[in-house]
Design a protein around this motif. Structure first.
Motif, PDB file in Angstrom:
ATOM      1  N   LEU A  90      23.618  70.806  54.783  1.00 22.39           N
ATOM      2  CA  LEU A  90      24.034  70.555  53.635  1.00 22.39           C
ATOM      3  C   LEU A  90      22.827  70.453  52.561  1.00 22.39           C
ATOM      4  CD1 LEU A  90      26.364  70.480  51.495  1.00 22.39           C
ATOM      5  CD2 LEU A  90      26.386  68.027  51.993  1.00 22.39           C
ATOM      6  N   VAL A  91      21.915  69.469  52.724  1.00 21.88           N
ATOM      7  CA  VAL A  91      20.980  69.021  51.901  1.00 21.88           C
ATOM      8  C   VAL A  91      19.701  69.523  52.437  1.00 21.88           C
ATOM      9  CG1 VAL A  91      22.340  66.903  51.300  1.00 21.88           C
ATOM     10  CG2 VAL A  91      20.502  66.782  53.194  1.00 21.88           C
ATOM     11  N   GLY A  92      19.584  69.855  53.442  1.00 26.02           N
ATOM     12  CA  GLY A  92      18.198  70.476  53.849  1.00 26.02           C
ATOM     13  C   GLY A  92      17.738  69.198  54.873  1.00 26.02           C
ATOM     14  N   THR A  93      16.531  69.689  55.400  1.00 21.86           N
ATOM     15  CA  THR A  93      15.621  68.922  56.273  1.00 21.86           C
ATOM     16  C   THR A  93      13.975  69.001  55.907  1.00 21.86           C
ATOM     17  OG1 THR A  93      15.615  68.197  58.404  1.00 21.86           O
ATOM     18  CG2 THR A  93      15.570  70.568  57.817  1.00 21.86           C
ATOM     19  N   GLU A  94      13.260  68.213  56.676  1.00 22.82           N
ATOM     20  CA  GLU A  94      11.782  68.238  56.949  1.00 22.82           C
ATOM     21  C   GLU A  94      11.481  69.196  57.781  1.00 22.82           C
ATOM     22  OE1 GLU A  94       9.557  64.641  55.080  1.00 22.82           O
ATOM     23  OE2 GLU A  94      10.365  64.251  56.811  1.00 22.82           O
ATOM     24  N   VAL A  95      10.405  70.080  57.495  1.00 22.31           N
ATOM     25  CA  VAL A  95       9.906  71.067  58.478  1.00 22.31           C
ATOM     26  C   VAL A  95       8.824  70.540  58.952  1.00 22.31           C
ATOM     27  CG1 VAL A  95       9.651  73.475  59.171  1.00 22.31           C
ATOM     28  CG2 VAL A  95      11.484  73.044  57.532  1.00 22.31           C
ATOM     29  N   ALA A  98       2.898  73.036  62.277  1.00 24.62           N
ATOM     30  CA  ALA A  98       1.998  72.471  63.406  1.00 24.62           C
ATOM     31  C   ALA A  98       0.523  72.663  63.174  1.00 24.62           C
ATOM     32  CB  ALA A  98       2.453  73.458  64.598  1.00 24.62           C
ATOM     33  N   ARG A  99       0.193  73.637  62.087  1.00 27.37           N
ATOM     34  CA  ARG A  99      -1.121  73.894  61.827  1.00 27.37           C
ATOM     35  C   ARG A  99      -1.905  72.677  61.420  1.00 27.37           C
ATOM     36  NH1 ARG A  99      -2.050  79.166  58.333  1.00 27.37           N
ATOM     37  NH2 ARG A  99      -1.039  79.985  60.232  1.00 27.37           N
ATOM     38  N   ASP A 100      -1.030  71.978  60.335  1.00 27.52           N
ATOM     39  CA  ASP A 100      -1.919  70.885  59.933  1.00 27.52           C
ATOM     40  C   ASP A 100      -1.243  69.578  60.282  1.00 27.52           C
ATOM     41  OD1 ASP A 100       0.223  71.074  58.373  1.00 27.52           O
ATOM     42  OD2 ASP A 100      -0.790  71.411  56.139  1.00 27.52           O
ATOM     43  N   GLY A 101      -0.088  69.612  60.948  1.00 27.52           N
ATOM     44  CA  GLY A 101       0.431  68.386  61.364  1.00 27.52           C
ATOM     45  C   GLY A 101       1.296  67.794  60.417  1.00 27.52           C
ATOM     46  N   SER A 102       1.513  68.418  59.012  1.00 22.29           N
ATOM     47  CA  SER A 102       2.303  67.939  58.124  1.00 22.29           C
ATOM     48  C   SER A 102       3.906  68.261  58.205  1.00 22.29           C
ATOM     49  CB  SER A 102       1.782  68.359  56.701  1.00 22.29           C
ATOM     50  OG  SER A 102       1.909  69.744  56.595  1.00 22.29           O
ATOM     51  N   PHE A 103       4.622  67.600  57.484  1.00 23.35           N
ATOM     52  CA  PHE A 103       5.952  67.917  57.187  1.00 23.35           C
ATOM     53  C   PHE A 103       6.189  68.227  55.835  1.00 23.35           C
ATOM     54  CE2 PHE A 103       6.075  65.097  60.981  1.00 23.35           C
ATOM     55  CZ  PHE A 103       7.028  65.490  61.604  1.00 23.35           C
ATOM     56  N   ALA A 104       7.186  69.277  55.443  1.00 22.84           N
ATOM     57  CA  ALA A 104       7.562  69.741  54.049  1.00 22.84           C
ATOM     58  C   ALA A 104       9.028  69.742  54.093  1.00 22.84           C
ATOM     59  CB  ALA A 104       6.904  70.934  53.901  1.00 22.84           C
ATOM     60  N   GLU A 145      12.201  61.257  50.362  1.00 26.76           N
ATOM     61  CA  GLU A 145      11.914  61.810  48.948  1.00 26.76           C
ATOM     62  C   GLU A 145      13.109  62.031  48.205  1.00 26.76           C
ATOM     63  OE1 GLU A 145       8.814  64.760  46.860  1.00 26.76           O
ATOM     64  OE2 GLU A 145       8.817  64.416  49.004  1.00 26.76           O
ATOM     65  N   THR A 146      13.314  61.795  46.991  1.00 24.11           N
ATOM     66  CA  THR A 146      14.234  61.973  46.331  1.00 24.11           C
ATOM     67  C   THR A 146      14.101  63.256  45.424  1.00 24.11           C
ATOM     68  OG1 THR A 146      15.037  59.948  46.226  1.00 24.11           O
ATOM     69  CG2 THR A 146      16.362  61.272  44.497  1.00 24.11           C
ATOM     70  N   PHE A 147      15.072  64.274  45.585  1.00 27.00           N
ATOM     71  CA  PHE A 147      14.971  65.443  44.605  1.00 27.00           C
ATOM     72  C   PHE A 147      16.299  65.856  43.672  1.00 27.00           C
ATOM     73  CE2 PHE A 147      12.836  66.332  48.725  1.00 27.00           C
ATOM     74  CZ  PHE A 147      11.790  67.010  48.357  1.00 27.00           C
ATOM     75  N   PRO A 148      15.872  65.931  42.342  1.00 27.91           N
ATOM     76  CA  PRO A 148      17.102  66.167  41.501  1.00 27.91           C
ATOM     77  C   PRO A 148      17.775  67.485  41.689  1.00 27.91           C
ATOM     78  CG  PRO A 148      15.121  66.643  40.476  1.00 27.91           C
ATOM     79  CD  PRO A 148      14.653  66.115  41.804  1.00 27.91           C
TER      80      PRO A 148
END
Length: 331
Positions: A90-95, A98-104, A145-148
């Motif tokens: 419903l709201v989404g998730t963090e992905v 692997a290239r830079d080890g970050s989450f988006a 993190e909060t998103f409007p």
């Protein structure tokens, strides 16, 4: 700049709400009958209130909502609520990258102007909780993190009656977030003949083009605020709501043991807003008692819970609200 009550007149109302007539016509070309449903969807648009539609399958609930979204021209997402739906669906998730080890964050379908939550009472409690923040706060949280959410943002949910197999009762807190609960009935015979003529075909569905815009909807909402609500009618609204909580004090002693809980203060606020929107749709800059009585059943039916004794005696929430409206004196 929003108009004041002194600045609001018939011409201002006609100009500001012209799109509501175009939208009604657009919906009427696709949805046969169901005038009350169309009216309720317009009130939801004008007030920013979410709408819950209840009825057996096949009564054009989903069709009406999807047509509304196309006619307004806003972003639209349909969510089929099922028992295996997850909050992240419903709201989404963090992905994880692997290239830079970050989450988006990857935003989910909730990020749209119009959300059709189809068969909302088929999803479990965790999904209902995820929807609750979006409905009330117009924002969601993904990974801390909060998103409007976009404006306007409207949840238009369909619900099968609870006696249908595989459904869950919605939590009271979530029910209270719906401004209106509209109960749909079967069409009349003459309406069903029109449905048969229009829909019993292999031709493509009727194309719906935008007749207004999300910006026009937002620009009209200040007109609702500027509609005059007489102090006596404000008191009348408060008396109606209080009668659902303490019926004996309102001269409804026969209902004293029949109401488990009554409408919340949010119900009072919504009733005041929706009766103003009803007056605006009628082309008036002031509210009448008829406006209040017309919207009150949809505002209160899901906020008034009958006791077991009431249900055993044949009193459902609609009957309780109807009795309150009949008894509380009109100023």
């Amino acid at each position: 700049m929003a108009p004041t009550q002194a600045q609001l007149d018939a011409d201002t109302i006609q100009r500001g709400s012209a799109w509501t007539r175009d939208l009604t016509d657009a919906l009427g070309r696709v949805v046969v009958g169901q005038e009350h449903l169309v009216r309720s969807l317009l009130i939801g648009l004008l007030t920013g209130g979410h709408v819950l539609l209840e009825g057996v399958p096949g009564l054009a609930k989903s069709l009406a909502v999807s047509t509304l979204a196309r006619a307004v021209g806003g972003d639209f997402a349909r969510l089929q609520f099922t028992p295996d739906l997850l909050p992240s669906d419903l709201v989404g998730t963090e992905v994880y990258h692997a290239r830079d080890g970050s989450f988006a964050p990857r935003k989910g379908p909730i990020f749209a102007n119009f959300i059709l939550a189809d068969e909302i009472n088929r999803a479990p409690a965790k999904v209902q909780s995820a929807l609750l923040e979006a409905m009330q706060e117009r924002q969601v949280s993904i990974g801390g993190e909060t998103f409007p959410l976009p404006r306007p943002f409207l949840v238009l949910a369909t619900q099968n009656p609870l006696e249908q197999e595989g459904t869950y009762a919605l939590p009271e807190a979530q029910l209270d977030r719906f401004a209106l609960k509209v109960v749909l009935d079967y069409p009349r015979q003459d309406e069903e003949l029109v449905i048969l003529d229009r829909m019993a075909s292999t031709a493509e569905p009727i194309e719906v083009t935008p007749v207004t815009s999300p910006e026009a909807v937002l620009a009209t909402r200040p007109l609702v605020d500027a509609v005059t609500l007489d102090p006596r009618l404000r008191e009348y609204i408060v008396r109606l709501v209080h009668a659902t909580r303490r019926p004996a004090e309102a001269g409804l002693s026969e209902l004293a043991g029949m109401i488990e809980y009554g409408a919340s203060p949010r119900g009072t606020i919504v009733l005041a807003l929706t009766c103003k929107a009803e007056a605006l749709l009628e082309g008036r800059d002031y509210v009448t008692p008829t406006d209040i009585k017309r919207v009150a059943p949809d505002v209160l039916r899901h906020r008034v819970a009958p006791t077991y004794e009431a249900e055993a005696s044949g009193f459902d929430s609609d009957a309780l609200v109807r009795r309150v409206l009949e008894t509380v004196p009109v100023p």
